[in-house]
Enzyme design. Sequence first.
Site, PDB file in Angstrom:
ATOM      1  N   GLY A 143       0.813  -1.208   0.000  1.00  0.00           N
ATOM      2  CA  GLY A 143       0.000   0.000   0.000  1.00  0.00           C
ATOM      3  C   GLY A 143       0.851   1.264   0.000  1.00  0.00           C
ATOM      4  N   ASP A 157      -2.911 -12.222   6.120  1.00  0.00           N
ATOM      5  CA  ASP A 157      -4.131 -11.946   5.368  1.00  0.00           C
ATOM      6  C   ASP A 157      -5.175 -11.381   6.320  1.00  0.00           C
ATOM      7  OD1 ASP A 157      -6.510 -11.994   3.932  1.00  0.00           O
ATOM      8  OD2 ASP A 157      -6.055 -13.888   2.932  1.00  0.00           O
ATOM      9  N   ALA A 205      -5.310  -2.116   4.970  1.00  0.00           N
ATOM     10  CA  ALA A 205      -6.740  -1.796   5.070  1.00  0.00           C
ATOM     11  C   ALA A 205      -7.441  -2.130   3.767  1.00  0.00           C
ATOM     12  CB  ALA A 205      -6.934  -0.305   5.385  1.00  0.00           C
ATOM     13  N   THR A 252      -9.282  -0.348   1.176  1.00  0.00           N
ATOM     14  CA  THR A 252      -9.375   1.058   0.781  1.00  0.00           C
ATOM     15  C   THR A 252     -10.234   1.278  -0.461  1.00  0.00           C
ATOM     16  OG1 THR A 252      -7.302   0.868  -0.469  1.00  0.00           O
ATOM     17  CG2 THR A 252      -7.150   1.650   1.811  1.00  0.00           C
ATOM     18  N   ASP A 299     -11.006  10.456   7.337  1.00  0.00           N
ATOM     19  CA  ASP A 299     -11.998  11.518   7.495  1.00  0.00           C
ATOM     20  C   ASP A 299     -13.409  11.013   7.209  1.00  0.00           C
ATOM     21  OD1 ASP A 299     -12.729  12.581   4.408  1.00  0.00           O
ATOM     22  OD2 ASP A 299     -10.829  11.544   4.614  1.00  0.00           O
ATOM     23  N   TYR A 347     -17.538   2.084   3.670  1.00  0.00           N
ATOM     24  CA  TYR A 347     -16.122   2.214   4.019  1.00  0.00           C
ATOM     25  C   TYR A 347     -15.964   2.979   5.331  1.00  0.00           C
ATOM     26  CZ  TYR A 347     -11.374   4.106   3.896  1.00  0.00           C
ATOM     27  OH  TYR A 347     -10.097   4.493   4.220  1.00  0.00           O
ATOM     28  N   TRP A 367      -7.344  11.789   1.640  1.00  0.00           N
ATOM     29  CA  TRP A 367      -6.889  12.022   0.274  1.00  0.00           C
ATOM     30  C   TRP A 367      -5.404  11.641   0.101  1.00  0.00           C
ATOM     31  CZ3 TRP A 367      -9.222  17.193  -1.932  1.00  0.00           C
ATOM     32  CH2 TRP A 367     -10.597  17.234  -1.671  1.00  0.00           C
TER      33      TRP A 367
END
Length: 288
Positions: free
Chosen positions: A10, A36, A60, A62, A102, A125, A150
């Site tokens: 990630g 995992d 995560a 995402t 956020d 999410y 972001w």
Amino acid sequence: MKLLVFGKSGQVARELAIVSQRNMGVFSFLDRHLADFSFPDPCAKHVLETDADVVINAAAWTAVDAAESDEAAAHVVNAETPGALARACAARDLPFLHISTDYVFDGSGDRPWREDDPVAPRNAYGRTKLAGEEAVRAAGGRHLILRTSWVVSAHGANFVKTMLRLSETRDALSVVDDQVGGPTPARAIAEALVEAAGAMVAGQGGGTYHFAGQPPVSWAGFATEIFAQSGREVAVTGIPTAEYPTPAERPLNSRLDCAKLRADFGISPPDWTAGLNEILQELGQRRT
């Protein structure tokens, strides 16, 4: 300081790997083949057996829109497994650092969100990430939850790389202009996590904190700066969210107040325009 990091591919995990090369500690990374997140207990076992001083969760689910159609799977990854890791850390008195979002807020108003503001996620999410926060706190151990927004970098899929790709074949784009937040370089997140981890190993307390790029900007404004810094001649037209529907509802206000992290840890929010410059340089796309 020895750090056990869950996640390897990630954006934040890859930046943590870069940070690790600066002699800032001994890092061990566990990718999804070794840990995992669809299976909480085997992941927690790594914590119970580690010789690390601190654990960072940079893994995560995402895929925001995909979570709408598979919230149960996203819940395991974003809530159940982080909770299991936090409980294992609590059992061994290891600091546990966890990244949140956020999206736990409803996106109303135009004031930057503070850590103690009411949470009310508007999509799957956000609900799974909020459940993860609650599980980490319920574990009762030393923890730090870092809410950010972001995330961008030279790695993986993100807004910067999408805009650059689209600019290869388009000279005009319509971009949402009524969602406002802080683009946050993944490298800045990685550096903040490592600094906070060191402080917690030394005895500093934790809690929930915000960390996001400043100053706030809309997606359209962000796109305009991407093209300006990369020397791409692309006309950006701002449009309302209603003209760009997605499966998951996005918050209009993603501004985060980062004063608490600065006060407690001395970590200031990053200037996203400078971070963008570094990302474009790494991609070989900076205007010369």
